[in-house]
Design a protein around this motif. Structure first.
Motif, PDB file in Angstrom:
ATOM      1  N   GLY A 471      -6.643  -4.550 -12.946  1.00 34.73           N
ATOM      2  CA  GLY A 471      -7.271  -5.779 -12.254  1.00 34.73           C
ATOM      3  C   GLY A 471      -6.281  -6.384 -11.462  1.00 34.73           C
ATOM      4  O   GLY A 471      -6.332  -7.327 -10.938  1.00 34.73           O
ATOM      5  N   THR A 472      -4.565  -6.477 -11.855  1.00 35.57           N
ATOM      6  CA  THR A 472      -3.736  -7.376 -10.532  1.00 35.57           C
ATOM      7  C   THR A 472      -3.353  -5.589  -9.533  1.00 35.57           C
ATOM      8  O   THR A 472      -3.417  -6.610  -8.678  1.00 35.57           O
ATOM      9  N   PHE A 473      -4.139  -4.542  -9.425  1.00 40.25           N
ATOM     10  CA  PHE A 473      -3.742  -4.125  -7.920  1.00 40.25           C
ATOM     11  C   PHE A 473      -5.581  -4.952  -7.671  1.00 40.25           C
ATOM     12  O   PHE A 473      -4.906  -4.894  -6.151  1.00 40.25           O
ATOM     13  N   LEU A 474      -6.690  -5.200  -8.601  1.00 39.48           N
ATOM     14  CA  LEU A 474      -7.540  -5.333  -7.164  1.00 39.48           C
ATOM     15  C   LEU A 474      -7.186  -7.325  -7.114  1.00 39.48           C
ATOM     16  O   LEU A 474      -7.582  -6.832  -5.290  1.00 39.48           O
ATOM     17  N   THR A 475      -6.562  -8.231  -7.390  1.00 37.95           N
ATOM     18  CA  THR A 475      -6.557  -9.273  -6.510  1.00 37.95           C
ATOM     19  C   THR A 475      -5.819  -9.242  -6.368  1.00 37.95           C
ATOM     20  O   THR A 475      -5.330 -10.244  -4.857  1.00 37.95           O
ATOM     21  N   THR A 476      -4.733  -8.438  -6.148  1.00 38.63           N
ATOM     22  CA  THR A 476      -3.378  -7.893  -5.079  1.00 38.63           C
ATOM     23  C   THR A 476      -3.654  -7.604  -3.294  1.00 38.63           C
ATOM     24  O   THR A 476      -3.603  -8.584  -2.886  1.00 38.63           O
ATOM     25  N   TYR A 477      -4.182  -6.588  -3.902  1.00 34.29           N
ATOM     26  CA  TYR A 477      -4.241  -5.552  -2.722  1.00 34.29           C
ATOM     27  C   TYR A 477      -6.437  -5.862  -1.948  1.00 34.29           C
ATOM     28  O   TYR A 477      -6.543  -5.457  -0.976  1.00 34.29           O
ATOM     29  N   VAL A 478      -6.653  -5.858  -3.051  1.00 34.73           N
ATOM     30  CA  VAL A 478      -8.492  -5.857  -2.327  1.00 34.73           C
ATOM     31  C   VAL A 478      -9.094  -7.409  -2.109  1.00 34.73           C
ATOM     32  O   VAL A 478      -9.186  -7.353  -1.302  1.00 34.73           O
TER      33      VAL A 478
END
Length: 620
Positions: A471-478
């Motif tokens: 979830g952190t990856f999606l909100t930060t990088y996507v």
């Protein structure tokens, strides 16, 4: 969809793709009847007759799509429609008002019996330049070549009445007995001169292309799925049988990779091979449908290059079975063909699909680690040439407009890399037991073809099915604007950046050619303004020399593409013989090939302590 563009005949691979549609509740006559006449083609135009359902309003609009799912462009297919007329039940003409390029309003619609119109083909108009907006991508377009080939993408020929998209369509196609239609639909007419197809709604019809040509097809079964390969090769250079072994190997591997996710019972591949002449297709690549892929490639390609291109484009399109065909948002489920609202999640629809089309090949032993790393390194390089600080979800939702439209190609580069990073995160957190394929299986079980998700809820759902780090990856990088530190994620599986030397092409560097042409004489000329590389100077070739033949094969503007493609197979120090013309005199030059080399970024596994996770990434 996967695009292959030939820049001065060298392929660089770009992409885009496809989906589903909306509806309304109609209580009147529940059927649209369509007749398409392929027997009486004049000036490359086909007559279409549409018998209307019972219309309950005084006025009704008939639409030809502006956009079809998966192309991510406004193509305006209505520009290929001529002479649309409407008739009442007594055969009298009704008043028709053209509302825009793709829409016709019909007055006194309660008396409407039928409409008729002519359809032009799009292949004839392709120039490689813009045409009335974005030029139509060939696999999404149409070809009308009487008694030889009709590429019948149904959205090019058949439209819909406002609010009548959800009723059945009955389509009858009359055609010469010498032509056979390749399609995943079932022909309900047993004759050799008529085909009849029934679909439950307009969206289903749009998802079923048909290619008519002299019968040239093969069929085989893989794990319960019937696969049909149909080929149109104008000169007969290729047949369905000649490419089937490689296609069977690839599609068997794809089925094995997907496991339980895929339940498709029939799948068709429609391959159209272009002559590349002035009036033929020039948009190379493929477009996916739930049970079919349309592919357009140049007939001049050597077989090994053709097979490689087929593996890349067909595997990409086939994996769309997972997303967006099984897992998709409401924007796709209820697609508006003339006022589309785009989803935020092209990173998944196109990116994860593209990632799978590469991952499955190493997973199933079709390529080795070096090849896989080269593909990933190339994607990183190409992604870095695009806007790496643009929110991917914002770009996706606005992909039809600028400045987002120009960044669309990143769905196949950064989008695939997003899929890779998510896969590595899930592998790491699950000790190698799960990956992104497991996530897609769970999403498919949660939703499926008939249950769309809300765009804004997907990230939370994915996080609940995986780990907080996802979830952190999606909100930060996507959703966010932070560039992805690819090296950080690749290091988790023991892979690091390296520099390596690779050979280039002797006729062009990137988009800068060492040769030019005289369009009057069609002669190929060594560019007198270019700084020549060792290939030319080693052979004593000078700027202004005319290349007449190479290894006894004559070349000119007519087959320059073939020359460049074949040069891709040349090796360092291969013997070569050139016939050139200098000062109006021909001479023979013999020597050896000297290839240009350049340094590029690459990837390599360097940390053996991470081998267990790396093997899980590739093989689990």
């Amino acid at each position: 969809m996967k695009r292959i563009f030939f820049s001065f005949a060298l392929a660089s691979i770009l992409w885009s793709c496809k989906t589903a549609s909306p509806s309304a509740t109609i209580t009147a006559k529940q059927e649209v009847q369509v007749a398409i006449n392929l027997n009486d083609i004049k000036t490359d135009k086909v007559m279409v007759t549409v018998n209307a359902p019972s219309i309950l309003t005084d006025e009704i609009t008939y639409h030809i799509p502006k956009t079809v799912p998966g192309t991510y462009s406004e193509d305006n297919y209505g520009r290929y429609i001529d002479d649309l007329k409407a008739y009442d039940t007594k055969g009298n003409l009704l008043v028709v008002k053209k509302m825009d390029t793709n829409s016709w309003s019909i007055v006194n619609a309660k008396t409407l019996d039928k409409i008729t119109y002519l359809v032009n083909d799009s292949f004839d108009t392709e120039t490689g330049k813009k045409f009335g907006g974005d030029e139509i991508f060939s696999p999404a377009g149409s070809n009308i070549d009487a008694d030889k080939n009709i590429m019948l993408n149904t959205h090019c020929f058949v439209g819909y009445f406002t609010n009548y998209m959800s009723i059945p369509y009955k389509v009858t196609i009359s055609h010469p007995a010498t032509l056979w239609g390749v399609t995943s639909m079932t022909d309900l007419d047993s004759s050799t001169i008529n085909d009849k197809f029934i679909t439950s709604r307009y969206a289903e019809l749009v998802e079923n292309p048909i290619m008519y040509a002299k019968p040239d097809y093969t069929t085989f079964t893989v794990d319960g799925m019937e696969i049909l390969i149909g080929v149109y090769s104008p000169t007969g250079k290729y047949t369905a049988e000649s490419i089937t072994p490689e296609m069977k190997t690839m599609m068997t591997a794809q089925k094995n990779f997907l496991g339980k996710i895929n339940t498709t019972k029939k799948y068709s591949v429609l391959l159209y091979l272009s002559t590349m002449k002035e009036n033929d297709a020039k948009g190379f690549g493929a477009l996916e449908h739930p049970t079919a892929t349309t592919v357009v490639l140049p007939e001049i390609m050597p077989k090994d290059e053709l097979i490689k291109a087929m593996k890349d484009v067909v595997s990409h399109e086939f994996f769309h079975i997972v997303t967006p065909l099984s897992i998709h948002s409401k924007e796709i489920q209820y697609f508006d063909y003339n006022a589309p609202k785009m989803s935020q999640h092209l990173w998944m629809y196109e990116g994860v699909t593209e990632y799978f089309s590469n991952l499955f090949q190493i997973n199933q032993g079709l390529i080795d680690e070096e090849d896989f790393y080269n593909r990933i390194a190339e994607k990183i390089t190409r992604a870095n040439t695009l806007n790496d600080t643009m929110s991917f979800t914002t770009m996706s939702a606005n992909v039809l407009t600028q400045p987002y439209k120009d960044q669309y190609l990143n769905v196949y580069e950064k989008g695939a890399l997003i899929g890779m990073c998510l896969d590595i995160i899930i592998r790491e957190k699950s000790n190698g037991e799960k990956g992104i394929l497991d996530l897609m299986q769970k999403l498919s079980n949660e939703y499926g073809p008939t249950k769309p998700f809300n765009d804004e809820e997907l990230f939370a759902k994915i996080t609940s099915l995986t780990y907080p780090e996802v979830g952190t990856f999606l909100t930060t990088y996507v959703a966010g604007t932070t560039p992805i530190p690819y090296a950080t994620y690749l290091e988790k599986v023991g892979v690091t950046n390296i520099k390596e030397k690779v050979s280039g092409n002797v006729f062009l560097k990137g988009k800068i050619p060492y040769i030019t042409v005289n369009h009057t004489t069609k002669e190929i000329i060594v560019d007198p303004m270019a700084t020549l590389i060792d290939f030319y100077t080693n052979l004593g070739i000078k700027g202004g020399d005319i290349l007449v033949a190479i290894n006894d094969k004559p070349y000119s503007l007519d087959n320059i593409t073939e020359m460049i493609i074949e040069s891709q197979n040349w090796k360092e120090n291969d013997a070569i013989t050139l016939k050139i013309k200098r000062d109006d005199k021909e001479q023979i030059i013999k020597g050896k090939v000297k290839l240009p080399y350049e340094e590029k970024d690459g990837l390599k596994a360097t940390d053996s302590s991470k081998n267990k996770l790396k093997e899980a990434w590739f093989k689990a």
